[in-house]
Write a protein that holds these residues in place. Structure first.
Motif, PDB file in Angstrom:
ATOM      1  N   THR A  59      -1.834 -13.819  -4.018  1.00 18.66           N
ATOM      2  CA  THR A  59      -2.621 -12.339  -4.311  1.00 18.66           C
ATOM      3  C   THR A  59      -1.859 -11.483  -4.510  1.00 18.66           C
ATOM      4  O   THR A  59      -0.384 -11.050  -4.882  1.00 18.66           O
ATOM      5  CB  THR A  59      -3.937 -12.548  -4.386  1.00 18.66           C
ATOM      6  OG1 THR A  59      -4.166 -13.154  -4.533  1.00 18.66           O
ATOM      7  CG2 THR A  59      -4.042 -11.113  -4.859  1.00 18.66           C
ATOM      8  N   VAL A  60      -1.143 -11.778  -2.632  1.00 19.59           N
ATOM      9  CA  VAL A  60      -0.510 -10.933  -2.500  1.00 19.59           C
ATOM     10  C   VAL A  60       0.831 -11.055  -2.815  1.00 19.59           C
ATOM     11  O   VAL A  60       2.180 -10.050  -3.203  1.00 19.59           O
ATOM     12  CB  VAL A  60       0.222 -10.604  -0.894  1.00 19.59           C
ATOM     13  CG1 VAL A  60       1.858  -9.947  -0.601  1.00 19.59           C
ATOM     14  CG2 VAL A  60      -0.668  -9.882  -0.281  1.00 19.59           C
ATOM     15  N   ASP A  61       2.041 -11.883  -3.197  1.00 17.37           N
ATOM     16  CA  ASP A  61       2.994 -12.765  -4.291  1.00 17.37           C
ATOM     17  C   ASP A  61       3.163 -11.932  -5.669  1.00 17.37           C
ATOM     18  O   ASP A  61       3.701 -11.480  -5.992  1.00 17.37           O
ATOM     19  CB  ASP A  61       2.918 -14.320  -4.126  1.00 17.37           C
ATOM     20  CG  ASP A  61       3.757 -14.918  -2.795  1.00 17.37           C
ATOM     21  OD1 ASP A  61       4.531 -14.154  -1.802  1.00 17.37           O
ATOM     22  OD2 ASP A  61       3.611 -15.916  -2.926  1.00 17.37           O
ATOM     23  N   VAL A  62       1.857 -12.615  -6.472  1.00 15.90           N
ATOM     24  CA  VAL A  62       1.262 -11.873  -7.033  1.00 15.90           C
ATOM     25  C   VAL A  62       1.992 -10.421  -7.437  1.00 15.90           C
ATOM     26  O   VAL A  62       2.540 -10.285  -8.670  1.00 15.90           O
ATOM     27  CB  VAL A  62       0.427 -12.419  -8.076  1.00 15.90           C
ATOM     28  CG1 VAL A  62       0.055 -11.825  -9.494  1.00 15.90           C
ATOM     29  CG2 VAL A  62       0.076 -14.145  -8.140  1.00 15.90           C
ATOM     30  N   PHE A  63       0.822  -9.822  -6.995  1.00 16.11           N
ATOM     31  CA  PHE A  63       1.235  -8.664  -6.542  1.00 16.11           C
ATOM     32  C   PHE A  63       2.454  -7.460  -6.072  1.00 16.11           C
ATOM     33  O   PHE A  63       3.473  -6.803  -6.855  1.00 16.11           O
ATOM     34  CB  PHE A  63       0.168  -7.443  -5.947  1.00 16.11           C
ATOM     35  CG  PHE A  63      -1.392  -7.612  -6.467  1.00 16.11           C
ATOM     36  CD1 PHE A  63      -1.212  -6.201  -7.143  1.00 16.11           C
ATOM     37  CD2 PHE A  63      -2.162  -8.467  -7.235  1.00 16.11           C
ATOM     38  CE1 PHE A  63      -2.816  -6.235  -7.642  1.00 16.11           C
ATOM     39  CE2 PHE A  63      -3.149  -8.312  -7.241  1.00 16.11           C
ATOM     40  CZ  PHE A  63      -3.303  -6.792  -7.990  1.00 16.11           C
ATOM     41  N   GLU A  64       3.035  -7.876  -5.292  1.00 13.49           N
ATOM     42  CA  GLU A  64       4.640  -7.762  -5.451  1.00 13.49           C
ATOM     43  C   GLU A  64       5.605  -8.314  -6.142  1.00 13.49           C
ATOM     44  O   GLU A  64       6.537  -7.364  -7.081  1.00 13.49           O
ATOM     45  CB  GLU A  64       4.610  -9.042  -3.989  1.00 13.49           C
ATOM     46  CG  GLU A  64       4.885  -8.318  -2.379  1.00 13.49           C
ATOM     47  CD  GLU A  64       5.259  -8.953  -1.411  1.00 13.49           C
ATOM     48  OE1 GLU A  64       5.254 -10.220  -1.430  1.00 13.49           O
ATOM     49  OE2 GLU A  64       4.563  -8.051  -0.224  1.00 13.49           O
ATOM     50  N   ASN A  65       5.629  -9.599  -7.126  1.00 10.19           N
ATOM     51  CA  ASN A  65       5.775  -9.904  -7.822  1.00 10.19           C
ATOM     52  C   ASN A  65       5.895  -8.945  -9.199  1.00 10.19           C
ATOM     53  O   ASN A  65       7.319  -7.838  -9.507  1.00 10.19           O
ATOM     54  CB  ASN A  65       5.786 -10.605  -8.875  1.00 10.19           C
ATOM     55  CG  ASN A  65       6.538 -11.985  -9.895  1.00 10.19           C
ATOM     56  OD1 ASN A  65       8.253 -11.543 -10.289  1.00 10.19           O
ATOM     57  ND2 ASN A  65       6.126 -11.832 -11.191  1.00 10.19           N
ATOM     58  N   TYR A  66       5.055  -8.523  -9.493  1.00  7.17           N
ATOM     59  CA  TYR A  66       4.884  -6.827 -10.128  1.00  7.17           C
ATOM     60  C   TYR A  66       5.471  -6.206  -9.919  1.00  7.17           C
ATOM     61  O   TYR A  66       5.346  -4.693 -10.376  1.00  7.17           O
ATOM     62  CB  TYR A  66       3.272  -7.245 -11.214  1.00  7.17           C
ATOM     63  CG  TYR A  66       3.690  -6.362 -13.129  1.00  7.17           C
ATOM     64  CD1 TYR A  66       3.406  -7.446 -14.202  1.00  7.17           C
ATOM     65  CD2 TYR A  66       3.302  -5.352 -12.191  1.00  7.17           C
ATOM     66  CE1 TYR A  66       3.708  -6.756 -14.847  1.00  7.17           C
ATOM     67  CE2 TYR A  66       3.195  -4.296 -13.484  1.00  7.17           C
ATOM     68  CZ  TYR A  66       3.498  -5.050 -15.024  1.00  7.17           C
ATOM     69  OH  TYR A  66       3.775  -4.365 -16.270  1.00  7.17           O
ATOM     70  N   ALA A  67       4.716  -5.799  -9.133  1.00 11.57           N
ATOM     71  CA  ALA A  67       5.239  -4.324  -8.418  1.00 11.57           C
ATOM     72  C   ALA A  67       6.714  -4.339  -8.193  1.00 11.57           C
ATOM     73  O   ALA A  67       7.658  -2.841  -8.357  1.00 11.57           O
ATOM     74  CB  ALA A  67       5.264  -3.905  -6.835  1.00 11.57           C
ATOM     75  N   THR A  68       7.721  -5.001  -8.567  1.00  9.72           N
ATOM     76  CA  THR A  68       8.990  -5.540  -8.315  1.00  9.72           C
ATOM     77  C   THR A  68       9.451  -5.324  -9.570  1.00  9.72           C
ATOM     78  O   THR A  68      10.812  -4.806  -9.895  1.00  9.72           O
ATOM     79  CB  THR A  68       9.971  -5.627  -7.203  1.00  9.72           C
ATOM     80  OG1 THR A  68       9.523  -7.284  -7.441  1.00  9.72           O
ATOM     81  CG2 THR A  68       9.401  -5.458  -5.809  1.00  9.72           C
TER      82      THR A  68
END
Length: 166
Positions: free
Chosen positions: A124-133
């Motif tokens: 989930t952190v990876d998914v959110f980091e991906n969209y956040a960047t």
């Protein structure tokens, strides 16, 4: 018999991997919100189960935190989706149940729950980091950025619990 056990274990490993969605490079707002909604609801349903079945008080408290935090996040997500004119499919917003192996884990519940929460929160952190960047919708991108510290805190908490249980 030995081959049968090996195939069964390999099959379970493949099933477990298949149930954890991998970070997706799709940066559309709708796709991100669908994935995030499903993840929220998985955390809530598994957290409810942890509140009922966990034996370790820390695991039980973590499950209760998942219900509250991811329930609150889901409400924010739904409000954001509505404000952006993004209709989420019903399959992404309701009826998500915990993994059947978790429901029937018995004495191994705490161990299976914690293991699932560690890998799930990393993903989930990876998914959110991906969209956040790389996300394209500024409001949805801001939401992803806003939620990252909470998700990273969850990951830190569950990793600490995991270390204690080992």
């Amino acid at each position: 018999m030995r081959k049968l056990c090996l195939f069964a274990l390999l099959g379970l490993g493949a099933m477990a991997k298949a149930q954890i969605p991998q970070p997706d490079p799709d940066t559309t707002a709708k796709h991100f919100l669908i994935v995030a909604s499903i993840k929220n609801l998985q955390e809530v349903s598994s957290g409810q189960l942890a509140g009922q079945k966990a034996m370790n008080p820390e695991v039980k408290m973590f499950g209760q935190m998942m219900v509250k935090d991811h329930g609150d996040t889901e409400q924010k997500l739904l409000t954001l989706a509505k404000s952006r004119g993004i209709a989420l499919p019903a399959v992404a917003t309701s009826g998500i149940k915990p993994d059947l192996m978790l429901e029937h884990a018995g004495a191994k519940f705490d161990q299976l729950y914690v293991h699932g929460m560690v890998s799930g929160h990393r993903n989930t952190v990876d998914v959110f980091e991906n969209y956040a960047t790389t996300g394209k919708d500024p409001a949805v991108k801001a939401f992803a950025q806003q939620m990252l510290p909470v998700l990273k805190h969850h990951l830190m908490e569950i990793e600490a619990i995991d270390q204690k249980l080992k």
